[in-house]
Design an enzyme around this catalytic site. Structure first.
Site, mmCIF file in Angstrom:
data_model
loop_
_atom_site.group_PDB
_atom_site.id
_atom_site.type_symbol
_atom_site.label_atom_id
_atom_site.label_comp_id
_atom_site.label_asym_id
_atom_site.label_seq_id
_atom_site.Cartn_x
_atom_site.Cartn_y
_atom_site.Cartn_z
ATOM 1 N N ARG A 225 -12.251 -45.082 -25.111
ATOM 2 C CA ARG A 225 -11.520 -44.849 -23.480
ATOM 3 C C ARG A 225 -11.517 -44.795 -22.579
ATOM 4 N NH1 ARG A 225 -9.718 -49.224 -26.249
ATOM 5 N NH2 ARG A 225 -7.563 -49.562 -27.070
ATOM 6 N N HIS A 273 -14.119 -53.687 -20.212
ATOM 7 C CA HIS A 273 -13.587 -53.576 -21.029
ATOM 8 C C HIS A 273 -14.335 -55.149 -22.278
ATOM 9 C CE1 HIS A 273 -10.039 -51.256 -23.584
ATOM 10 N NE2 HIS A 273 -10.499 -52.181 -24.180
HETATM 11 C C1 GLV Z 1 -9.820 -52.379 -27.820
HETATM 12 O O1 GLV Z 1 -10.520 -51.778 -26.737
HETATM 13 C C2 GLV Z 1 -9.524 -52.242 -28.874
HETATM 14 O O2 GLV Z 1 -8.532 -51.940 -28.640
HETATM 15 O O3 GLV Z 1 -9.236 -53.170 -29.985
#
Ligand code: GLV
Length: 310
Positions: A225, A273
């Site tokens: 994160r 992401h």
């Molecule tokens: C993606 O970031 C997840 O938490 O699967």
């Protein structure tokens, strides 16, 4: 009884179809068309926006994350009191993250950024040959994702270390725990890979102090994160040359603002992401199983422990 699907990313119909393929009798509502609020007993969510919304559903009994992480569901205001949260554990999520970590470990290990810069300048020059066995990869987090990616690095012959909150034992991985363990691992880490859950304890764990512990020239890979990294501290460490490069899949906020220094930094690899994306068809069986268990009054699977935050 009905299931509420809520995400902002346009994947809701795919989720609905994946769940219905396993149980055509499910009543699935796509936010904001949730119908009468009393109908909803399960909500499947991604993004913090949903959390205040969820207080509208008086019969909500289970909250399911659309990803492996649940920090978006636990941050204030958090789930309605008494509602358990399940996260996803999925072989495709785990293997995709392993691939992404390996991709970047190998890019840094094999001096790919330097060779690309040389290519751009048409420079034909060999750099000193890297040695796999002496390249030390340090993992922050040895859960589902971290343990798998650490295993892949081990198979390739790297020296692999890992740090976790609770002491762990993993074949061929030197394991560290606690604050002293963290510092000890960082001092020996050439490539740091963050795959921790984001909790109040791990927020900002990659900061000026911890980056300074890394040997000069170390690289960072963050697939966890954005909140794990203090961005300004990382930029300062990159600019001073203390950190040689970073591969970042996650940011705070997301999307990464267009004027952020990471975008144009020559030694930062930015990913949107996308290191490991949930495939609804793959995770649907565990979600449907939990829905069936809930409605049959049986114990739920993959539940989050609120005391640890993952
Ligand atoms: C993606 O970031 C997840 O938490 O699967």
């Amino acid at each position: 009884m009905a299931i509420l699907l809520s995400t902002k990313d346009g994947t809701m119909p795919t989720w609905r179809d994946a769940l219905l393929a396993l149980d055509g009798g499910l009543d699935i509502r796509m936010f904001p068309a949730s119908g009468p609020a009393e109908d909803i007993d399960v909500a499947i969510c991604w993004s913090s926006y949903d959390m205040a919304e969820l207080r509208r559903y008086p019969n909500l009994k289970l909250l399911v994350s659309m990803g492996a992480g649940v920090d978006h569901l636990l941050r204030p205001p958090g789930p309605p009191p008494g509602v358990p949260v399940a996260r996803l554990k999925d072989v495709l999520l785990t293997s995709a993250m392993g691939e992404w970590v390996l991709l970047n470990v190998l890019r840094f290990h094999r001096q790919d950024l330097q060779y690309r810069a040389q290519q751009a300048a048409r420079i034909w020059r060999e750099l000193p040959a890297p040695e796999t066995a002496t390249r030390r990869i340090g993992f922050l987090g040895l859960g589902e994702l971290g343990a798998h990616a650490a295993g892949l690095c081990r198979v390739l012959g790297f020296t692999v270390m890992g740090w976790s909150r609770q002491p762990r034992r993993l074949d061929g991985v030197q394991c560290f725990a606690g604050t002293d363990g963290l510092d000890a691992m960082l001092r020996q880490t050439d490539i740091l890979v963050c795959l921790l859950p984001l909790t109040p304890d791990t927020r900002g764990v990659i900061n000026a102090r911890t980056l300074a512990l890394l040997p000069r020239g170390a690289a960072l890979i963050n697939g966890a994160r954005g909140g794990h990294v203090v961005a300004q501290d990382l930029l300062a460490a990159l600019d001073s040359g203390h950190v040689s490069a970073a591969a970042l899949d996650v940011f705070e906020p997301e999307p990464l603002p267009a004027d952020h220094a990471f975008w144009a930094h020559p030694r930062v690899l930015v990913w949107p992401h996308a290191a490991s994306i949930t495939i609804p068809r793959s995770v649907a069986p565990q979600v449907v199983e939990n829905i069936h268990r809930l409605r049959a009054g049986q114990p739920l699977i993959n539940l989050v422990d609120f005391s640890t935050g993952y």
